[in-house]
Enzyme design. Structure first.
Site, mmCIF file in Angstrom:
data_model
loop_
_atom_site.group_PDB
_atom_site.id
_atom_site.type_symbol
_atom_site.label_atom_id
_atom_site.label_comp_id
_atom_site.label_asym_id
_atom_site.label_seq_id
_atom_site.Cartn_x
_atom_site.Cartn_y
_atom_site.Cartn_z
ATOM 1 C CG HIS A 41 -1.960 -1.111 1.172
ATOM 2 N ND1 HIS A 41 -2.473 -1.644 0.005
ATOM 3 C CD2 HIS A 41 -2.536 -1.822 2.189
ATOM 4 C CE1 HIS A 41 -3.331 -2.608 0.298
ATOM 5 N NE2 HIS A 41 -3.377 -2.759 1.605
ATOM 6 C CG HIS B 243 -7.818 -2.018 3.158
ATOM 7 N ND1 HIS B 243 -8.345 -2.961 4.019
ATOM 8 C CD2 HIS B 243 -6.631 -2.518 2.744
ATOM 9 C CE1 HIS B 243 -7.488 -3.969 4.128
ATOM 10 N NE2 HIS B 243 -6.448 -3.733 3.353
ATOM 11 C CD GLU C 105 -7.949 -4.909 0.161
ATOM 12 O OE1 GLU C 105 -6.924 -4.240 -0.163
ATOM 13 O OE2 GLU C 105 -7.909 -5.917 0.893
#
Length: 382
Positions: A132, A207, A346
């Site tokens: 991320h 998320h 996701e």
């Protein structure tokens, strides 16, 4: 009063609201970051009593409230009671509750990639890899929020962020816009847009951690909830959950959700991929259809009868059973969050795409506009 004029300064501490037909948007102060930046909370509500709340810090979705089959309303996403939880606890634990993820969601191998002959080095925050995009991610920044004049029974807000050249190690000044909208048909849409002034790579996602029963109503988490994935294939990963590049059929494996099944059915099988992820934490390749927006997933809670349907323009979806919640995080209303208390779905491009030529490209050039859409539809099973 026009939509663009409804936001008042946080300093006056007032709730502001506007109605676009039946849909409604309110805003009010939420808190102040450690470095003194004001954060507001926004709540979208439709005529059916469905509401989505988010904050300008990280674009974090703090609550999604939907009714069950009996009309009882419950929040169906995990989160914290206040800004401190999202700013400090969430950062320390690397949870990303409800967050907008960027510049690149999921993993990049060895914390680096090469673009046009130049190698870019990123923070290694997930073993030998980058997850991320490192810190601070887009989920730990203040987004500029403004309402958008909506047509019909839909309320819409625009969140914008400027990410400078070299930010998190990525090239290019990136102008990002995320559009949240909630309709009276119970569809919550997330649209991602971005433009760059030099070649770069992008991959965005949200998320949120879902539990359609509500955590307090589900002592066994989401294990009894039923899920369907529109995917005949998934990505094989190594011991660090990084894709190896191999894409294999789900048939005959615990990763086959082409027919609806409860999460618990195969999650404890003696399978190396499940062992690597401590449960489900894989990328499924969404089956292609004739339109850009494709069905990706459907979740049903057998007790409340709540449903969640997801459609997206993205090529894959990451299904994650909250495997790294260990009961050491105090969540909303004093709840200790544990493994499988929720699931994340996701929508995104494949992990490590910049290093895998065979994967769909995540490259964005100056003459292009990145444009991606994911729709979450809330309902009741008949």
């Amino acid at each position: 009063m026009k939509l663009r004029n409804i936001l008042l300064s946080s300093a006056i501490g007032l709730v502001t609201s506007i109605t676009a037909n039946a849909a409604n948007l309110t805003s009010q102060p939420y808190g102040t970051t450690q470095d003194g930046k004001a954060v507001d909370i926004y709540t979208m509500t439709n005529k059916n009593g469905v509401s989505v709340s988010f904050i300008s810090f990280g674009g974090v979705i703090t609550k999604i409230i939907t009714p069950d089959a009996k009309g009882n309303k419950e929040n169906i996403v995990l989160g914290f009671d206040d800004l401190k939880g999202y700013e400090i606890t969430d950062t320390k634990e690397g949870i990303h509750f409800g967050s907008l993820i960027g510049r690149f969601a999921n993993r990049i191998g060895n914390g680096q990639f090469t673009l046009d002959g130049q190698t870019y080095n990123l923070e290694k925050n997930n073993g030998p890899n980058t997850l991320h995009s490192g810190n601070p991610g887009y989920d730990k920044r203040i987004w500029a929020v403004k309402p958008i004049v909506s047509k019909g029974s839909t309320v819409t807000a625009s969140l914008t962020l400027n990410s400078p050249d070299g930010d998190q190690g990525f090239p290019g000044n990136l102008a990002v816009e995320v559009i949240y909208s909630l309709s009276d048909s119970n569809e919550f849409t997330i649209q991602y847009k971005a433009k760059t002034d030099k070649p770069t790579v992008v991959n965005f996602t949200n998320h949120s951690y879902f539990n359609l029963a509500g955590v307090k109503n589900s002592p066994y988490g989401v294990l009894d909830q039923q899920i369907w994935l529109n995917a005949d294939r998934f990505l094989v990963t190594d011991s660090n959950s990084l894709p190896t590049g191999e894409i294999v059929p789900v048939k005959g494996t615990p990763f086959d959700f082409t027919q609806p099944k409860v999460v618990a059915k195969d999650i404890r099988q003696a399978n190396q991929q499940l062992a690597y992820g401590y449960g489900y934490d894989q990328t499924w390749v969404i089956n292609k259809g004739k339109t850009a927006l494709q069905p990706a997933a459907r979740v049903v809670d057998p007790k409340s009868k709540r449903t969640l349907e997801i459609a997206t323009t993205e090529p894959s979806i990451q299904f994650y059973t909250a495997n790294h919640l260990h009961g050491n995080v105090m969540g909303r209303d004093g709840t200790l969050y544990r493994q499988a208390d929720a699931l994340a779905l996701e929508t995104q491009h494949f992990p490590d795409s910049p290093n895998k030529e065979a994967f769909p490209s995540t490259r964005l050039d100056p003459n292009q506009t990145f444009d991606s859409k994911t729709v979450l539809k809330f309902g009741i099973q008949k």
